[in-house]
Design a protein around this motif. Structure first.
Motif, PDB file in Angstrom:
ATOM      1  N   ALA A   1      -3.432   7.546  -1.900  1.00 15.19           N
ATOM      2  CA  ALA A   1      -3.621   8.587  -0.925  1.00 15.19           C
ATOM      3  C   ALA A   1      -3.578   9.942  -1.192  1.00 15.19           C
ATOM      4  CB  ALA A   1      -3.106   8.133   0.632  1.00 15.19           C
ATOM      5  N   GLU A   2      -4.044  10.941  -0.648  1.00 16.07           N
ATOM      6  CA  GLU A   2      -3.857  12.465  -1.038  1.00 16.07           C
ATOM      7  C   GLU A   2      -2.613  12.934  -0.056  1.00 16.07           C
ATOM      8  OE1 GLU A   2      -7.018  14.762  -0.636  1.00 16.07           O
ATOM      9  OE2 GLU A   2      -8.027  13.768  -2.338  1.00 16.07           O
ATOM     10  N   MET A   3      -2.364  12.259   1.080  1.00 19.03           N
ATOM     11  CA  MET A   3      -1.180  12.566   2.151  1.00 19.03           C
ATOM     12  C   MET A   3      -0.554  11.308   2.386  1.00 19.03           C
ATOM     13  SD  MET A   3      -1.389  15.697   2.136  1.00 19.03           S
ATOM     14  CE  MET A   3      -0.297  16.255   3.654  1.00 19.03           C
ATOM     15  N   VAL A   4       1.029  11.749   2.512  1.00 22.07           N
ATOM     16  CA  VAL A   4       1.734  10.636   3.285  1.00 22.07           C
ATOM     17  C   VAL A   4       1.618  10.872   4.738  1.00 22.07           C
ATOM     18  CG1 VAL A   4       3.994   9.866   3.490  1.00 22.07           C
ATOM     19  CG2 VAL A   4       3.155  10.637   1.214  1.00 22.07           C
ATOM     20  N   GLU A   5       1.051  10.226   5.493  1.00 17.84           N
ATOM     21  CA  GLU A   5       1.077  10.230   6.888  1.00 17.84           C
ATOM     22  C   GLU A   5       1.894   9.118   7.875  1.00 17.84           C
ATOM     23  OE1 GLU A   5      -2.504  12.099   8.672  1.00 17.84           O
ATOM     24  OE2 GLU A   5      -3.317  11.856   6.746  1.00 17.84           O
ATOM     25  N   THR A   6       3.046   9.544   8.496  1.00 20.40           N
ATOM     26  CA  THR A   6       3.697   8.387   9.156  1.00 20.40           C
ATOM     27  C   THR A   6       4.457   9.111  10.194  1.00 20.40           C
ATOM     28  OG1 THR A   6       5.376   6.558   8.522  1.00 20.40           O
ATOM     29  CG2 THR A   6       5.893   8.601   7.498  1.00 20.40           C
ATOM     30  N   GLU A   7       5.648   8.133  10.705  1.00 23.82           N
ATOM     31  CA  GLU A   7       6.689   8.703  11.603  1.00 23.82           C
ATOM     32  C   GLU A   7       7.998   8.337  11.034  1.00 23.82           C
ATOM     33  OE1 GLU A   7       6.173   7.240  15.695  1.00 23.82           O
ATOM     34  OE2 GLU A   7       4.289   8.391  16.386  1.00 23.82           O
TER      35      GLU A   7
ATOM     36  N   ALA B   1       5.778   5.401  -0.939  1.00 26.79           N
ATOM     37  CA  ALA B   1       5.157   4.271  -1.823  1.00 26.79           C
ATOM     38  C   ALA B   1       3.923   3.942  -1.713  1.00 26.79           C
ATOM     39  CB  ALA B   1       6.382   3.072  -1.982  1.00 26.79           C
ATOM     40  N   ALA B   2       3.714   3.592  -0.191  1.00 26.11           N
ATOM     41  CA  ALA B   2       2.317   3.170   0.109  1.00 26.11           C
ATOM     42  C   ALA B   2       1.165   4.070  -0.153  1.00 26.11           C
ATOM     43  CB  ALA B   2       2.321   2.905   1.741  1.00 26.11           C
ATOM     44  N   ALA B   3       1.530   5.454   0.163  1.00 25.94           N
ATOM     45  CA  ALA B   3       0.621   6.462  -0.239  1.00 25.94           C
ATOM     46  C   ALA B   3       0.068   6.456  -1.993  1.00 25.94           C
ATOM     47  CB  ALA B   3       0.820   7.733   0.114  1.00 25.94           C
ATOM     48  N   LEU B   4       1.348   6.185  -2.703  1.00 21.74           N
ATOM     49  CA  LEU B   4       0.992   6.232  -3.962  1.00 21.74           C
ATOM     50  C   LEU B   4       0.321   5.057  -4.540  1.00 21.74           C
ATOM     51  CD1 LEU B   4       4.712   7.331  -5.420  1.00 21.74           C
ATOM     52  CD2 LEU B   4       2.858   8.604  -5.686  1.00 21.74           C
ATOM     53  N   ALA B   5       0.269   3.900  -3.928  1.00 18.04           N
ATOM     54  CA  ALA B   5       0.006   2.650  -4.299  1.00 18.04           C
ATOM     55  C   ALA B   5      -1.425   2.681  -3.940  1.00 18.04           C
ATOM     56  CB  ALA B   5       0.614   1.414  -3.577  1.00 18.04           C
ATOM     57  N   SER B   6      -1.804   3.226  -2.902  1.00 18.17           N
ATOM     58  CA  SER B   6      -3.232   3.558  -2.587  1.00 18.17           C
ATOM     59  C   SER B   6      -4.140   4.571  -2.971  1.00 18.17           C
ATOM     60  CB  SER B   6      -3.315   3.418  -0.785  1.00 18.17           C
ATOM     61  OG  SER B   6      -2.796   4.637  -0.568  1.00 18.17           O
TER      62      SER B   6
ATOM     63  N   GLN C   1       2.606  15.633   0.856  1.00 21.86           N
ATOM     64  CA  GLN C   1       1.770  15.081  -0.297  1.00 21.86           C
ATOM     65  C   GLN C   1       2.767  13.946  -1.055  1.00 21.86           C
ATOM     66  OE1 GLN C   1       0.498  17.876  -2.997  1.00 21.86           O
ATOM     67  NE2 GLN C   1      -0.928  18.767  -1.821  1.00 21.86           N
ATOM     68  N   PRO C   2       2.182  12.969  -1.579  1.00 21.64           N
ATOM     69  CA  PRO C   2       2.991  12.099  -2.216  1.00 21.64           C
ATOM     70  C   PRO C   2       3.809  12.523  -3.355  1.00 21.64           C
ATOM     71  CG  PRO C   2       0.609  11.255  -1.895  1.00 21.64           C
ATOM     72  CD  PRO C   2       0.716  12.755  -1.563  1.00 21.64           C
TER      73      PRO C   2
END
Length: 342
Positions: A286-292, A279-284, A301-302
């Motif tokens: 961003a081209e990639m979701v990067e987390t732990e 959700a954070a990647a979609l909102a911003s 990818q989102p």
């Protein structure tokens, strides 16, 4: 408006959502006609805007057929249209837990399904050999082999959609083995996630396990080694048309088994971090979701649809009456799932 029966649908044995919905229809005693996708679907039926399996072709009061996809909303539509033998619990608190677990099955367990099928050579070889033959059993052998090769290449190239890659593989596989342990513990106490009768979550989990536990060699071997009870459960849920449910057979909101809480803890360990980062990647933008996730790196990818899933979960939570919301909060407290609604 009333839906006409038999319900028409097309799908494939290798589709977990097709298997999910067929099992629901059998359990609910809903008349249906099933067509194998790519072979035998009447040409005059409409095509859906998004090509997903299964596709239902629904007609209301003699009108035109309309194509409909997406298993969870369809389950709920059929609940309103056809009374009796419901799969949605009557208690809104238990219904919410059922919905959350169904969403986890549809959107997280499916990562394991796609991952194992298209990541390991034995699984790729089996899927490449069998999936094309389901579409056309009498096709020429050379054509089937070419179709299998082409399909495998396309699916492997699309693993990024579900987040399967070398970085995420350890997270997905560790989560699947923990799920097996947690699900096995539930089945030691009760025949279904929702008690003595199946809910939408049972059919969601079943759909993914028709592939993970019963078709793809690598996860099937792990399932048989770790939890043969689950392998047997899939066969049972496949056709529950003879099961007689009672109104008192649902789990009770004030007596949630510890084994089910432990399964919710596994859900909370992996699924909320994925949903929130996506959700954070979609909102911003961003081209990639990067987390732990589970202390390990996760990158993909989102996924816009899973952004909708988070919205729907939160809308359902907010729609609960205050007392029911407090009851849900108490059940989810400490599982990790509560972060979705804080």
């Amino acid at each position: 408006m009333a839906l006409e029966t038999p319900l028409l649908l097309s799908g494939a044995p290798g589709s977990p959502y097709t298997r999910k919905m067929l099992a629901v229809l059998r359990y609910r005693h809903l008349p249906y006609r099933f067509f194998l996708t790519g072979h035998g679907v009447p040409k005059d039926l409409p095509k859906p805007k998004v090509q997903l399996l299964p596709t239902f072709y629904l007609k209301e009061n003699g009108g035109e057929y309309q194509a409909a996809v997406d298993s969870s909303p369809l389950i709920r539509r059929f609940e309103k249209e056809f009374p009796g033998r419901n799969v949605i619990p009557s208690d809104p608190v238990v219904e919410f837990i059922d919905y959350l677990l169904e969403d986890y099955a549809d959107e997280w367990l499916t990562k394991a399904m796609f991952h194992y099928r298209w990541y390991y050579k034995p699984d790729i070889e089996r899927a490449s050999a069998i999936l094309p033959r389901w579409r056309d059993i009498t096709a020429r052998e050379a054509d089937l082999q070419a179709a299998g090769k082409m399909f495998a290449e396309r699916q492997i190239s699309r693993l990024y959609v579900v987040g399967s890659n070398d970085t995420t593989a350890p997270v997905i596989e560790a989560s699947y083995t923990r799920f097996l342990d947690a699900m096995n513990a539930v089945l030691e106490e009760q025949p279904f996630l929702m008690g003595k009768r199946p809910g939408g979550s049972d059919f969601g989990v079943y759909g993914q396990l028709t592939q993970l536990a019963h078709f793809d060699p690598t996860p099937m071997a792990e399932t048989l080694r770790r939890a043969p009870r689950i392998f047997a459960w899939v066969d049972i849920v496949d056709d529950l048309s003879g099961h007689t449910p009672g109104d008192d057979d649902w789990i009770k909101r004030d007596a949630i088994p510890q084994s089910l809480r432990n399964l919710l803890t596994e859900v909370g360990r992996v699924y909320p971090p994925a949903l929130l980062a996506n959700a954070a990647a979609l909102a911003s933008g961003a081209e990639m979701v990067e987390t732990e996730i589970d202390g390990k790196p996760w990158v993909q990818q989102p996924f816009p649809y899973q952004g909708k899933c988070l919205t729907w979960l939160r809308e359902k939570y907010q729609a609960l009456a205050p007392d029911d919301r407090r009851a849900v909060d108490a059940i989810l407290a400490g599982t990790g799932c509560e972060v979705l609604f804080g």
